[in-house]
Design a protein around this motif. Structure first.
Motif, PDB file in Angstrom:
ATOM      1  N   ARG A   1       0.772  -1.230   0.000  1.00  0.00           N
ATOM      2  CA  ARG A   1       0.000   0.000   0.000  1.00  0.00           C
ATOM      3  C   ARG A   1       0.802   1.279   0.000  1.00  0.00           C
ATOM      4  O   ARG A   1       0.312   2.289  -0.460  1.00  0.00           O
ATOM      5  CB  ARG A   1      -0.851   0.062   1.287  1.00  0.00           C
ATOM      6  N   LEU A   2       1.964   1.294   0.582  1.00  0.00           N
ATOM      7  CA  LEU A   2       2.660   2.554   0.828  1.00  0.00           C
ATOM      8  C   LEU A   2       3.219   3.133  -0.472  1.00  0.00           C
ATOM      9  O   LEU A   2       4.394   2.985  -0.796  1.00  0.00           O
ATOM     10  CB  LEU A   2       3.746   2.364   1.881  1.00  0.00           C
ATOM     11  N   ARG A   3       2.324   3.787  -1.209  1.00  0.00           N
ATOM     12  CA  ARG A   3       2.674   4.453  -2.459  1.00  0.00           C
ATOM     13  C   ARG A   3       2.619   5.955  -2.235  1.00  0.00           C
ATOM     14  O   ARG A   3       2.246   6.429  -1.167  1.00  0.00           O
ATOM     15  CB  ARG A   3       1.682   4.052  -3.552  1.00  0.00           C
ATOM     16  N   VAL A   4       2.955   6.706  -3.278  1.00  0.00           N
ATOM     17  CA  VAL A   4       2.942   8.163  -3.173  1.00  0.00           C
ATOM     18  C   VAL A   4       1.541   8.664  -2.846  1.00  0.00           C
ATOM     19  O   VAL A   4       1.359   9.570  -2.025  1.00  0.00           O
ATOM     20  CB  VAL A   4       3.468   8.798  -4.491  1.00  0.00           C
ATOM     21  N   GLY A   5       0.513   8.081  -3.470  1.00  0.00           N
ATOM     22  CA  GLY A   5      -0.866   8.502  -3.210  1.00  0.00           C
ATOM     23  C   GLY A   5      -1.280   8.294  -1.765  1.00  0.00           C
ATOM     24  O   GLY A   5      -1.994   9.121  -1.181  1.00  0.00           O
ATOM     25  N   ASP A   6      -0.827   7.181  -1.170  1.00  0.00           N
ATOM     26  CA  ASP A   6      -1.151   6.911   0.234  1.00  0.00           C
ATOM     27  C   ASP A   6      -0.474   7.913   1.159  1.00  0.00           C
ATOM     28  O   ASP A   6      -1.074   8.392   2.125  1.00  0.00           O
ATOM     29  CB  ASP A   6      -0.728   5.485   0.616  1.00  0.00           C
ATOM     30  N   LEU A   7       0.784   8.242   0.854  1.00  0.00           N
ATOM     31  CA  LEU A   7       1.496   9.219   1.676  1.00  0.00           C
ATOM     32  C   LEU A   7       0.922  10.624   1.482  1.00  0.00           C
ATOM     33  O   LEU A   7       0.862  11.415   2.428  1.00  0.00           O
ATOM     34  CB  LEU A   7       2.991   9.191   1.357  1.00  0.00           C
ATOM     35  N   ALA A   8       0.466  10.924   0.260  1.00  0.00           N
ATOM     36  CA  ALA A   8      -0.178  12.222   0.015  1.00  0.00           C
ATOM     37  C   ALA A   8      -1.487  12.317   0.792  1.00  0.00           C
ATOM     38  O   ALA A   8      -1.800  13.371   1.366  1.00  0.00           O
ATOM     39  CB  ALA A   8      -0.423  12.416  -1.480  1.00  0.00           C
ATOM     40  N   ALA A   9      -2.249  11.228   0.840  1.00  0.00           N
ATOM     41  CA  ALA A   9      -3.488  11.225   1.624  1.00  0.00           C
ATOM     42  C   ALA A   9      -3.178  11.453   3.099  1.00  0.00           C
ATOM     43  O   ALA A   9      -3.899  12.172   3.799  1.00  0.00           O
ATOM     44  CB  ALA A   9      -4.228   9.895   1.429  1.00  0.00           C
ATOM     45  N   GLY A  10      -2.098  10.849   3.585  1.00  0.00           N
ATOM     46  CA  GLY A  10      -1.693  11.064   4.972  1.00  0.00           C
ATOM     47  C   GLY A  10      -1.276  12.498   5.229  1.00  0.00           C
ATOM     48  O   GLY A  10      -1.607  13.078   6.267  1.00  0.00           O
ATOM     49  N   ALA A  11      -0.554  13.094   4.268  1.00  0.00           N
ATOM     50  CA  ALA A  11      -0.135  14.489   4.426  1.00  0.00           C
ATOM     51  C   ALA A  11      -1.337  15.421   4.456  1.00  0.00           C
ATOM     52  O   ALA A  11      -1.386  16.367   5.255  1.00  0.00           O
ATOM     53  CB  ALA A  11       0.811  14.880   3.296  1.00  0.00           C
ATOM     54  N   VAL A  12      -2.343  15.143   3.615  1.00  0.00           N
ATOM     55  CA  VAL A  12      -3.570  15.959   3.610  1.00  0.00           C
ATOM     56  C   VAL A  12      -4.301  15.808   4.944  1.00  0.00           C
ATOM     57  O   VAL A  12      -4.790  16.798   5.508  1.00  0.00           O
ATOM     58  CB  VAL A  12      -4.472  15.557   2.428  1.00  0.00           C
ATOM     59  N   ALA A  13      -4.360  14.586   5.463  1.00  0.00           N
ATOM     60  CA  ALA A  13      -5.045  14.359   6.744  1.00  0.00           C
ATOM     61  C   ALA A  13      -4.345  15.094   7.885  1.00  0.00           C
ATOM     62  O   ALA A  13      -4.992  15.733   8.727  1.00  0.00           O
ATOM     63  CB  ALA A  13      -5.122  12.862   7.041  1.00  0.00           C
ATOM     64  N   VAL A  14      -3.014  15.021   7.922  1.00  0.00           N
ATOM     65  CA  VAL A  14      -2.260  15.701   8.980  1.00  0.00           C
ATOM     66  C   VAL A  14      -2.417  17.216   8.855  1.00  0.00           C
ATOM     67  O   VAL A  14      -2.642  17.925   9.854  1.00  0.00           O
ATOM     68  CB  VAL A  14      -0.765  15.290   8.936  1.00  0.00           C
ATOM     69  N   ALA A  15      -2.335  17.735   7.624  1.00  0.00           N
ATOM     70  CA  ALA A  15      -2.499  19.177   7.416  1.00  0.00           C
ATOM     71  C   ALA A  15      -3.901  19.635   7.817  1.00  0.00           C
ATOM     72  O   ALA A  15      -4.064  20.689   8.447  1.00  0.00           O
ATOM     73  CB  ALA A  15      -2.227  19.529   5.955  1.00  0.00           C
ATOM     74  N   GLY A  16      -4.912  18.836   7.491  1.00  0.00           N
ATOM     75  CA  GLY A  16      -6.282  19.179   7.884  1.00  0.00           C
ATOM     76  C   GLY A  16      -6.462  19.204   9.391  1.00  0.00           C
ATOM     77  O   GLY A  16      -7.123  20.100   9.935  1.00  0.00           O
ATOM     78  N   ALA A  17      -5.872  18.229  10.067  1.00  0.00           N
ATOM     79  CA  ALA A  17      -5.977  18.189  11.531  1.00  0.00           C
ATOM     80  C   ALA A  17      -5.272  19.387  12.158  1.00  0.00           C
ATOM     81  O   ALA A  17      -5.803  20.022  13.088  1.00  0.00           O
ATOM     82  CB  ALA A  17      -5.376  16.890  12.062  1.00  0.00           C
ATOM     83  N   LEU A  18      -4.088  19.723  11.655  1.00  0.00           N
ATOM     84  CA  LEU A  18      -3.362  20.882  12.182  1.00  0.00           C
ATOM     85  C   LEU A  18      -4.125  22.183  11.917  1.00  0.00           C
ATOM     86  O   LEU A  18      -4.178  23.070  12.784  1.00  0.00           O
ATOM     87  CB  LEU A  18      -1.969  20.957  11.578  1.00  0.00           C
ATOM     88  N   LEU A  19      -4.733  22.304  10.757  1.00  0.00           N
ATOM     89  CA  LEU A  19      -5.515  23.498  10.423  1.00  0.00           C
ATOM     90  C   LEU A  19      -6.719  23.634  11.343  1.00  0.00           C
ATOM     91  O   LEU A  19      -7.021  24.731  11.833  1.00  0.00           O
ATOM     92  CB  LEU A  19      -5.965  23.437   8.963  1.00  0.00           C
ATOM     93  N   CYS A  20      -7.389  22.509  11.606  1.00  0.00           N
ATOM     94  CA  CYS A  20      -8.558  22.546  12.505  1.00  0.00           C
ATOM     95  C   CYS A  20      -8.142  22.950  13.915  1.00  0.00           C
ATOM     96  O   CYS A  20      -8.802  23.777  14.556  1.00  0.00           O
ATOM     97  CB  CYS A  20      -9.247  21.186  12.499  1.00  0.00           C
ATOM     98  N   VAL A  21      -7.034  22.389  14.399  1.00  0.00           N
ATOM     99  CA  VAL A  21      -6.551  22.739  15.739  1.00  0.00           C
ATOM    100  C   VAL A  21      -6.157  24.210  15.798  1.00  0.00           C
ATOM    101  O   VAL A  21      -6.479  24.926  16.763  1.00  0.00           O
ATOM    102  CB  VAL A  21      -5.370  21.828  16.139  1.00  0.00           C
ATOM    103  N   ALA A  22      -5.489  24.700  14.751  1.00  0.00           N
ATOM    104  CA  ALA A  22      -5.088  26.114  14.723  1.00  0.00           C
ATOM    105  C   ALA A  22      -6.305  27.028  14.681  1.00  0.00           C
ATOM    106  O   ALA A  22      -6.346  28.060  15.366  1.00  0.00           O
ATOM    107  CB  ALA A  22      -4.188  26.379  13.512  1.00  0.00           C
TER     108      ALA A  22
END
Length: 199
Positions: free
Chosen positions: A72-93
């Motif tokens: 599973r660990l492809r570029v698309g999977d890591l990009a989805a993870g980066a979007v999820a982390v960025a979204g969580a940080l944005l919500c917290v901010a």
């Protein structure tokens, strides 16, 4: 009175306890795989795929989990993870800024919390979709449609999140076991939703 399922030779517990143990072992493996954070969506999606396979007679073991995750660990999977982390940080901010006493902060906090909750539900439901194994955008679109068609399923997802958070808050070591029951709950909600749309 119906007879209880018999144990296989050498099996210490019945089949229900075996499934419980498998869910916990998959959960522990998922917790380890989520530690880099950007791998969290792929890790949770892999756990859902392994537990979905258990309903079709495939083994739900940590070994099978890591075999699925390795593919599973492809570029698309890591990009989805980066979007999820960025979204969580944005919500917290956003929530931190709302708590700073800015004008209109209470309304902004409610709107930000609602958007964050909606994104969380759609993201978790996307992890449970079979499409998430190969195509994250398709999984997110299908999860968004499911969220609109099945608000009861969204409530179940939020209940699963609240239960996992409460367990982790009550006893911190339980946080490493909660991804397994969470993946099981997400898979059950997805199977339920598919059954409702198929009927």
């Amino acid at each position: 009175m119906s007879s209880l399922p018999t144990r296989e030779p050498g099996e210490l517990f019945g089949p229900r306890m075996t499934l419980f143990a498998d869910v916990l072992s998959v959960g522990l493996a998922t917790a380890v795989a989520c530690l880099p954070l950007v791998t969290a969506p792929a890790a949770l999606s892999s756990a859902c795929a392994v537990l979905r396979g258990a309903g079709q007679g495939q083994p739900a073991t940590a070994g099978r989990y890591f075999a699925v995750l390795r593919r599973r660990l492809r570029v698309g999977d890591l990009a989805a993870g980066a979007v999820a982390v960025a979204g969580a940080l944005l919500c917290v901010a956003d929530l931190a800024l709302a708590g700073a006493g800015l004008p209109g902060a209470p309304l902004f906090a409610v709107v930000a919390a609602a958007i964050g909750t909606g994104a969380l539900v759609v993201g978790l439901r996307a992890c449970a979709r079979p499409e998430s194994l190969t195509d994250w955008p398709a999984a997110v679109r299908a999860a968004a449609r499911d969220a609109v068609r099945d608000p009861g399923g969204c409530g179940l997802v939020l209940l699963a999140v609240a239960t996992a958070a409460l367990c982790a808050w009550m006893m911190v070591p339980l946080a490493f076991l909660t991804p397994g029951p969470m993946a099981l709950a997400l898979t059950a909600v997805d199977v339920r939703s598919a059954g409702m749309s198929g009927s």
